[in-house]
Design an enzyme around this catalytic site. Structure first.
Site, PDB file in Angstrom:
ATOM      1  CB  SER A 136      -0.872   0.002   1.265  1.00 24.95           C
ATOM      2  OG  SER A 136      -1.506   1.264   1.439  1.00 24.95           O
ATOM      3  CE1 TYR A 149      -4.258  -2.567   5.225  1.00 26.88           C
ATOM      4  CE2 TYR A 149      -3.851  -0.268   4.669  1.00 26.88           C
ATOM      5  CZ  TYR A 149      -4.073  -1.571   4.272  1.00 26.88           C
ATOM      6  OH  TYR A 149      -4.105  -1.889   2.930  1.00 26.88           O
ATOM      7  CE  LYS A 153      -1.731  -4.223   3.140  1.00 27.43           C
ATOM      8  NZ  LYS A 153      -1.631  -5.390   2.223  1.00 27.43           N
TER       9      LYS A 153
HETATM   10  N1  LIG Z   1      -8.777  -1.110  -1.415  1.00 25.14           N
HETATM   11  C1  LIG Z   1      -7.751  -0.285  -1.205  1.00 25.14           C
HETATM   12  O1  LIG Z   1      -7.935   0.951  -1.141  1.00 25.14           O
HETATM   13  C2  LIG Z   1      -6.343  -0.823  -1.061  1.00 25.14           C
HETATM   14  C3  LIG Z   1      -5.288   0.102  -1.124  1.00 25.14           C
HETATM   15  C4  LIG Z   1      -3.987  -0.360  -0.959  1.00 25.14           C
HETATM   16  C5  LIG Z   1      -3.733  -1.705  -0.784  1.00 25.14           C
HETATM   17  N2  LIG Z   1      -4.780  -2.592  -0.736  1.00 25.14           N
HETATM   18  C6  LIG Z   1      -4.459  -3.997  -0.518  1.00 25.14           C
HETATM   19  O2  LIG Z   1      -4.938  -4.773  -1.603  1.00 25.14           O
HETATM   20  C7  LIG Z   1      -5.287  -6.077  -1.149  1.00 25.14           C
HETATM   21  C8  LIG Z   1      -6.714  -6.377  -1.560  1.00 25.14           C
HETATM   22  O3  LIG Z   1      -7.554  -5.409  -0.957  1.00 25.14           O
HETATM   23  P1  LIG Z   1      -9.087  -5.191  -1.373  1.00 25.14           P
HETATM   24  O4  LIG Z   1      -9.293  -3.737  -1.431  1.00 25.14           O
HETATM   25  O5  LIG Z   1      -9.443  -6.030  -2.514  1.00 25.14           O
HETATM   26  O6  LIG Z   1      -9.800  -5.705  -0.043  1.00 25.14           O
HETATM   27  P2  LIG Z   1     -11.221  -6.415   0.204  1.00 25.14           P
HETATM   28  O7  LIG Z   1     -12.171  -6.009  -0.844  1.00 25.14           O
HETATM   29  O8  LIG Z   1     -11.544  -6.144   1.630  1.00 25.14           O
HETATM   30  O9  LIG Z   1     -10.871  -7.964   0.008  1.00 25.14           O
HETATM   31  C9  LIG Z   1      -9.957  -8.578   0.880  1.00 25.14           C
HETATM   32  C10 LIG Z   1      -9.750 -10.000   0.427  1.00 25.14           C
HETATM   33  O10 LIG Z   1      -8.825 -10.624   1.330  1.00 25.14           O
HETATM   34  C11 LIG Z   1      -9.411 -11.821   1.784  1.00 25.14           C
HETATM   35  N3  LIG Z   1      -8.930 -12.241   3.094  1.00 25.14           N
HETATM   36  C12 LIG Z   1      -8.983 -11.582   4.276  1.00 25.14           C
HETATM   37  N4  LIG Z   1      -8.488 -12.341   5.262  1.00 25.14           N
HETATM   38  C13 LIG Z   1      -8.123 -13.526   4.693  1.00 25.14           C
HETATM   39  C14 LIG Z   1      -7.551 -14.712   5.186  1.00 25.14           C
HETATM   40  N5  LIG Z   1      -7.265 -14.880   6.504  1.00 25.14           N
HETATM   41  N6  LIG Z   1      -7.284 -15.717   4.312  1.00 25.14           N
HETATM   42  C15 LIG Z   1      -7.575 -15.578   3.008  1.00 25.14           C
HETATM   43  N7  LIG Z   1      -8.137 -14.484   2.478  1.00 25.14           N
HETATM   44  C16 LIG Z   1      -8.402 -13.468   3.323  1.00 25.14           C
HETATM   45  C17 LIG Z   1     -10.904 -11.546   1.816  1.00 25.14           C
HETATM   46  O11 LIG Z   1     -11.630 -12.754   1.897  1.00 25.14           O
HETATM   47  P3  LIG Z   1     -13.074 -12.852   2.698  1.00 25.14           P
HETATM   48  O12 LIG Z   1     -14.108 -12.417   1.690  1.00 25.14           O
HETATM   49  O13 LIG Z   1     -13.151 -14.277   3.084  1.00 25.14           O
HETATM   50  O14 LIG Z   1     -12.984 -11.905   3.866  1.00 25.14           O
HETATM   51  C18 LIG Z   1     -11.052 -10.820   0.486  1.00 25.14           C
HETATM   52  O15 LIG Z   1     -11.078 -11.733  -0.583  1.00 25.14           O
HETATM   53  C19 LIG Z   1      -5.077  -6.074   0.348  1.00 25.14           C
HETATM   54  O16 LIG Z   1      -3.809  -6.633   0.649  1.00 25.14           O
HETATM   55  C20 LIG Z   1      -5.093  -4.588   0.705  1.00 25.14           C
HETATM   56  O17 LIG Z   1      -4.401  -4.322   1.902  1.00 25.14           O
HETATM   57  C21 LIG Z   1      -6.083  -2.177  -0.882  1.00 25.14           C
END
Ligand SMILES: NC(=O)c1ccc[n+]([C@@H]2O[C@H](COP(=O)([O-])OP(=O)(O)OC[C@H]3O[C@@H](n4cnc5c(N)ncnc54)[C@H](OP(=O)(O)O)[C@@H]3O)[C@@H](O)[C@H]2O)c1
Length: 242
Positions: A136, A149, A153
């Site tokens: 991130s 968080y 990260k």
């Molecule tokens: N969205 C943003 O603004 C943003 C910005 C920077 C970085 N990121 C990073 O990008 C990545 C994806 O984020 P996203 O925005 O797509 O988040 P999201 O929509 O909240 O999805 C998170 C995903 O991670 C899975 N997960 C959580 N805990 C888990 C576990 N113990 N084992 C396996 N899977 C697990 C969730 O599965 P469940 O459905 O089972 O909970 C879901 O599929 C993350 O690493 C996040 O930190 C996101």
């Protein structure tokens, strides 16, 4: 490496960026995409190249079973993550950090260790040999409202660098991805401009195909990356004010 004809595992593939990474990989001609999910029965991909894979990154038995079932992975994408809002001085900050680190740091490390044999083997045959970690912009400097968080990260960023050093002799490339806000469930309570998950997914694969170790997959991220290259203090000050 090229995404076309690759065999890819994406953790957290059921929604958000993970789901978009599956769709973008299919569109680019991937041969097989393992869609890792805690509840794979809920996955709804019609394409026969998608192989649902039960995978809770915090569960050692689940990680071991996934590695045993998917020994042909050439590209591992550590996407699964969790985020909690919170101040660093809040009473529950340490517990919040533990919960988030369990997924964002220790889960990422456990999955990577389990899949190193497969990815290393793919590097020797030319079938892959790449690991991508979703970090991130807050890996680079903390945001006050997302402090624990940010700490998790930042640790994942350091793990990424350590993996890059450790795996270089085996010919495995390790990429860190530093997104800004992306329009997923994770960012639903962040009132700011957000990138589309499919655009972020394609930018990640563009970065992998170009061999970029640090991938800034959206406009905000690109600005932060450019600022970071000038010196981290300005980024720290800007994020502290958010
Ligand atoms: N969205 C943003 O603004 C943003 C910005 C920077 C970085 N990121 C990073 O990008 C990545 C994806 O984020 P996203 O925005 O797509 O988040 P999201 O929509 O909240 O999805 C998170 C995903 O991670 C899975 N997960 C959580 N805990 C888990 C576990 N113990 N084992 C396996 N899977 C697990 C969730 O599965 P469940 O459905 O089972 O909970 C879901 O599929 C993350 O690493 C996040 O930190 C996101």
């Amino acid at each position: 490496m090229k995404i076309a004809n690759a065999t890819i595992l994406i953790t957290g593939a059921n929604r958000g960026i993970g789901r978009a990474l599956v769709e973008a990989a299919l569109a680019r001609g991937a041969a097989k995409v393992y869609a890792g999910a805690r509840q794979p029965e809920g996955l709804a991909f019609a394409d026969p190249r998608v192989v649902p894979l039960a995978l809770d990154v915090t569960d050692a038995a689940s990680v071991a079973a996934a590695a045993a079932a998917a020994g042909d992975v050439g590209l591992l994408v550590n996407n699964a993550g969790v985020a909690e809002f919170g101040d660093i001085l809040a009473p529950g900050a340490a517990e919040s950090l533990r919960r988030q680190a369990a997924v964002n740091v220790f889960g990422l490390l456990a999955v990577t260790q389990a899949f190193v044999p497969a990815v290393t083997a793919a590097a020797t045959t030319g079938a892959g040999g790449v690991i991508v970690n979703l970090l991130s912009v807050v890996s680079l400097a903390p945001m006050a409202a997302l402090a624990p968080y940010s700490v998790s990260k930042a640790a994942a960023h350091s793990v990424t660098g350590a993996l890059r050093t450790a795996l270089k002799p085996a010919g495995v490339g390790v990429h860190g991805v530093f997104p800004g806000p992306v329009d997923t469930d994770m960012a639903k309570d962040m009132p700011m401009a957000k990138a589309a998950p499919i655009d972020v997914a394609n930018a990640i694969y563009d970065g992998v195909e170009a061999g970029a170790e640090d991938i800034y997959p959206d406009a905000m991220a690109a600005g932060v990356g450019a600022g970071w290259a000038q010196g981290p203090k300005a980024i720290e000050a800007a994020f502290a004010a958010m």
